[in-house]
Design an enzyme around this catalytic site. Sequence first.
Site, PDB file in Angstrom:
ATOM      1  N   HIS A  66      35.708  -8.486  53.666  1.00  0.00           N
ATOM      2  CA  HIS A  66      36.078  -8.408  52.254  1.00  0.00           C
ATOM      3  C   HIS A  66      37.391  -7.656  52.109  1.00  0.00           C
ATOM      4  O   HIS A  66      37.526  -6.511  52.534  1.00  0.00           O
ATOM      5  CB  HIS A  66      34.957  -7.733  51.445  1.00  0.00           C
ATOM      6  CG  HIS A  66      33.738  -8.583  51.346  1.00  0.00           C
ATOM      7  ND1 HIS A  66      32.459  -8.077  51.379  1.00  0.00           N
ATOM      8  CD2 HIS A  66      33.609  -9.926  51.242  1.00  0.00           C
ATOM      9  CE1 HIS A  66      31.599  -9.075  51.275  1.00  0.00           C
ATOM     10  NE2 HIS A  66      32.269 -10.203  51.197  1.00  0.00           N
ATOM     11  N   GLU A  69      38.112  -3.982  50.882  1.00  0.00           N
ATOM     12  CA  GLU A  69      37.379  -2.922  51.561  1.00  0.00           C
ATOM     13  C   GLU A  69      38.222  -2.346  52.701  1.00  0.00           C
ATOM     14  O   GLU A  69      37.857  -2.350  53.867  1.00  0.00           O
ATOM     15  CB  GLU A  69      36.014  -3.456  52.003  1.00  0.00           C
ATOM     16  CG  GLU A  69      35.213  -3.925  50.794  1.00  0.00           C
ATOM     17  CD  GLU A  69      33.953  -4.716  51.082  1.00  0.00           C
ATOM     18  OE1 GLU A  69      33.425  -5.334  50.135  1.00  0.00           O
ATOM     19  OE2 GLU A  69      33.481  -4.711  52.247  1.00  0.00           O
ATOM     20  N   HIS A 195      31.564  -2.657  55.844  1.00  0.00           N
ATOM     21  CA  HIS A 195      31.912  -2.948  54.450  1.00  0.00           C
ATOM     22  C   HIS A 195      32.077  -1.628  53.702  1.00  0.00           C
ATOM     23  O   HIS A 195      31.750  -0.562  54.217  1.00  0.00           O
ATOM     24  CB  HIS A 195      30.783  -3.739  53.775  1.00  0.00           C
ATOM     25  CG  HIS A 195      30.667  -5.158  54.241  1.00  0.00           C
ATOM     26  ND1 HIS A 195      31.119  -6.219  53.506  1.00  0.00           N
ATOM     27  CD2 HIS A 195      30.167  -5.688  55.389  1.00  0.00           C
ATOM     28  CE1 HIS A 195      30.889  -7.341  54.159  1.00  0.00           C
ATOM     29  NE2 HIS A 195      30.314  -7.056  55.300  1.00  0.00           N
ATOM     30  N   GLU A 268      27.606  -0.126  54.925  1.00  0.00           N
ATOM     31  CA  GLU A 268      28.364   0.061  53.696  1.00  0.00           C
ATOM     32  C   GLU A 268      28.838   1.506  53.699  1.00  0.00           C
ATOM     33  O   GLU A 268      28.021   2.425  53.683  1.00  0.00           O
ATOM     34  CB  GLU A 268      27.479  -0.201  52.463  1.00  0.00           C
ATOM     35  CG  GLU A 268      27.075  -1.650  52.269  1.00  0.00           C
ATOM     36  CD  GLU A 268      28.203  -2.510  51.707  1.00  0.00           C
ATOM     37  OE1 GLU A 268      29.286  -1.978  51.423  1.00  0.00           O
ATOM     38  OE2 GLU A 268      27.988  -3.727  51.568  1.00  0.00           O
TER      39      GLU A 268
HETATM   40  C1  LU0 Z   1      25.921  -7.133  53.310  1.00  0.00           C
HETATM   41  C2  LU0 Z   1      25.502  -7.470  51.884  1.00  0.00           C
HETATM   42  C3  LU0 Z   1      24.007  -7.316  51.710  1.00  0.00           C
HETATM   43  C4  LU0 Z   1      26.196  -6.523  50.919  1.00  0.00           C
HETATM   44  C5  LU0 Z   1      27.681  -6.788  50.711  1.00  0.00           C
HETATM   45  N1  LU0 Z   1      28.147  -5.886  49.677  1.00  0.00           N
HETATM   46  S1  LU0 Z   1      29.737  -5.741  49.415  1.00  0.00           S
HETATM   47  N2  LU0 Z   1      30.420  -5.060  50.657  1.00  0.00           N
HETATM   48  O1  LU0 Z   1      30.282  -7.073  49.289  1.00  0.00           O
HETATM   49  O2  LU0 Z   1      29.942  -4.894  48.284  1.00  0.00           O
HETATM   50  C6  LU0 Z   1      27.892  -8.257  50.261  1.00  0.00           C
HETATM   51  O3  LU0 Z   1      27.606  -8.536  49.093  1.00  0.00           O
HETATM   52  O4  LU0 Z   1      28.347  -9.068  51.119  1.00  0.00           O
HETATM   53 ZN    ZN Z   2      31.860  -6.147  51.624  1.00  0.00          ZN
END
Ligand code: LU0
Ligand code: ZN
Length: 315
Positions: A66, A69, A195, A268
């Site tokens: 992403h 990030e 992330h 995260e």
């Molecule tokens: C790995 C998943 C469950 C969470 C992630 N959250 S993010 N990094 O996009 O905010 C996403 O939505 O891809």
């Molecule tokens: Zn992400």
Amino acid sequence: AFPNGYQDYHDFAELTSALQRAADDHPGLAALSTIGTSVEGRNLWLMSITRAPAGSPEVLFTCQQHAREHLTREMCLRIVNRFTDGYGSDPAVTRLVDSRIIRVIPSVNPDGAEYDHATGSFRGWRKNRQGQGTDLNRNWGHQWGCCGGSSSSPSSDTYRGTGAFSAIETQRVRNYVASRVVGGEQRITAHIDFHTYSELILWPYGYTYSDTGPGLSAQDAAAFRALGTQMAQTNGYTPQQSSDLYITDGSINDWMWAAHGIYSYTFEMYPRSGGLNGFYPIDDVIGRETARNDAAVDLLLSYADCVPRVIGASC
Ligand SMILES: CC(C)C[C@H](NS(N)(=O)=O)C(=O)O
Ligand SMILES: [Zn+2]
């Protein structure tokens, strides 16, 4: 370069230089390669770090699926620098580099990352730069689009793409992981996808609320949970199954596990909360918030010869 207050973040040119310098400074220990180019032609860099015998267990770290990030790119750079600069001086680092093959992809989505800060202020961009953008973390091929955990609308921030692996960048990583099947055996045994944000450690499956499923037994789930919980004890993140956060389909973790049996986690990172600004912590926090994951990274690497050992099972 990044805006004021963010200058210690690496843009693509600075990332490339930092990686080349790490490889040049550590011949015989670190090797820089590319797994192919992005939609806009940027290299998807791969840094391999090892002094271990051929055939040793391999662990993959991926960052910045992403775009916005940006702290995750710094996390992958921290792993590169710690395991190169620390070799021969830090005992934990030396022991792991002598017994594991460490693979780091610092930016899976370099095009989106550049687009996010190109104007000098942040756009809040998440996706890649293919058409209206694909959410790379909804484009992987396990249960792609199955379960309401992604969008079919190209303008959506969770657009899953036109099909599994329709995004150039997920194709490159898929093909690389497939290339690590040697003699019928996947050499990569464990993986973290970094992330931001929320300070969580997540594991499969994301596409279902059930804690087991096809290809994921109660023992598998127990191993994921045990190691996830141990890693969380070292960094203060909250450990939970991915779907406990929300349902996602086509995520990297589900594919890494279901297609290759790789114990695949999402971290995260910092901050715990923060709205859109949460994606843009000032650069003062980079050192602290990347080093915060050193012990968790070491735990994953140490179990990489046999992750089920974490619950007393044998391989
Ligand atoms: C790995 C998943 C469950 C969470 C992630 N959250 S993010 N990094 O996009 O905010 C996403 O939505 O891809
Ligand atoms: Zn992400």
